[in-house]
Motif scaffolding. Structure first.
Motif, mmCIF file in Angstrom:
data_model
loop_
_atom_site.group_PDB
_atom_site.id
_atom_site.type_symbol
_atom_site.label_atom_id
_atom_site.label_comp_id
_atom_site.label_asym_id
_atom_site.label_seq_id
_atom_site.Cartn_x
_atom_site.Cartn_y
_atom_site.Cartn_z
ATOM 1 N N MET A 144 -3.418 -3.380 -11.891
ATOM 2 C CA MET A 144 -3.666 -2.689 -10.618
ATOM 3 C C MET A 144 -4.395 -1.396 -10.943
ATOM 4 O O MET A 144 -3.922 -0.591 -11.740
ATOM 5 C CB MET A 144 -2.347 -2.415 -9.893
ATOM 6 N N GLU A 191 3.105 -8.679 -8.053
ATOM 7 C CA GLU A 191 2.777 -7.328 -7.611
ATOM 8 C C GLU A 191 3.710 -6.308 -8.259
ATOM 9 O O GLU A 191 3.268 -5.247 -8.720
ATOM 10 C CB GLU A 191 2.893 -7.256 -6.088
ATOM 11 N N PHE A 207 2.454 -3.450 -10.922
ATOM 12 C CA PHE A 207 2.640 -2.060 -10.504
ATOM 13 C C PHE A 207 3.395 -1.263 -11.558
ATOM 14 O O PHE A 207 3.096 -0.088 -11.803
ATOM 15 C CB PHE A 207 3.396 -2.009 -9.178
ATOM 16 N N TYR A 260 -5.460 -7.698 -1.686
ATOM 17 C CA TYR A 260 -5.801 -6.325 -2.037
ATOM 18 C C TYR A 260 -7.291 -6.014 -1.901
ATOM 19 O O TYR A 260 -7.709 -4.893 -2.175
ATOM 20 C CB TYR A 260 -5.356 -6.018 -3.471
ATOM 21 N N VAL A 297 -6.420 -5.329 -7.468
ATOM 22 C CA VAL A 297 -5.957 -6.079 -8.633
ATOM 23 C C VAL A 297 -7.198 -6.536 -9.391
ATOM 24 O O VAL A 297 -7.958 -7.371 -8.913
ATOM 25 C CB VAL A 297 -5.101 -7.293 -8.223
#
Length: 218
Positions: free
Chosen positions: A78, A26, A30, A62, A69
């Motif tokens: 993302m 993640e 990001f 998500y 994603v």
């Protein structure tokens, strides 16, 4: 002493818990402006990590959120949920006009890849100027593919991961159908590819196309 006792050296290579691996992925996604492959992710993660399994869990977490994603070709990124894209329209609009020739050439490459310049010209009915191809290469929406095993070994063109990412596609199979293209004004109710009448002689016209489809606009 039992052989089952783990030595301190072995414990150094123990993979982190799956929840922690999700957090790592993640964080990378990001912070990355470009889609990241599983191989790249695994290379950054501690020894023994399973990026593929962690990605499955992360994508599920998500689902239904404002940020998702998404898979882009063989990589992941993302991105804003498709149904909320209108909220970012003001911030992401960038005027980048393409000529009608460039739009048609890009569409032919996307739907017929890998395709040679001669094949593009046969479908369009006019010569493809070098400027048209250079513009699409500069945008990084197309790239050179493998040469065809035919006389002259002509080079082919294919769409790129940048193209897929720009239009929110996982792969070229997600492109809209003929009905959507005609309603967007791209095909203008022309006959199917391969049977198009010649629309002129010489090379592409330089004028920018009017009423361009959202498929080829920001």
């Amino acid at each position: 002493m039992s052989e089952d006792i783990e030595t301190p050296e072995e414990s150094l290579f123990e993979a982190p818990p799956m929840a922690e691996q999700e957090r790592m992925i993640e964080a990378v996604l990001f912070a990355s402006a470009e889609p990241v492959t599983l191989n790249d992710l695994e290379a950054r993660m501690p020894h023994g990590s399973d990026a593929a399994e962690a990605m499955v869990h992360l994508r599920k977490r998500y689902e239904g959120r404002g940020v998702q994603v998404m898979r882009v070709g063989d990589a992941y990124a993302m991105r804003t949920a498709a149904d909320l894209g209108f909220l970012m329209q003001k911030e992401t609009v960038e005027v980048r006009k393409l000529s009608r020739a460039a739009i048609e050439t890009l569409a032919i490459i996307a739907y017929h890849q890998p395709v040679t310049r001669a094949e593009i010209e046969e479908i369009r009915g006019v010569s493809v100027s070098r400027g048209t191809v250079d513009q699409l290469l500069e945008l990084e929406w197309i790239r050179f593919g493998r040469r065809k095993m035919t006389p002259g070994r002509p080079v082919t063109f294919v769409v790129t991961q940048t193209f897929l990412d720009h239009f929110g596609l996982e792969n070229a199979r997600d492109l809209p159908g003929l009905k959507e293209l005609r309603s967007a004004g791209l095909l203008e109710n022309r006959p199917p590819p391969g049977s198009m009448p010649r629309i002129g002689e010489g090379e592409d016209e330089p004028e920018a196309a009017e009423g361009q489809s959202e498929l080829f606009e920001d």
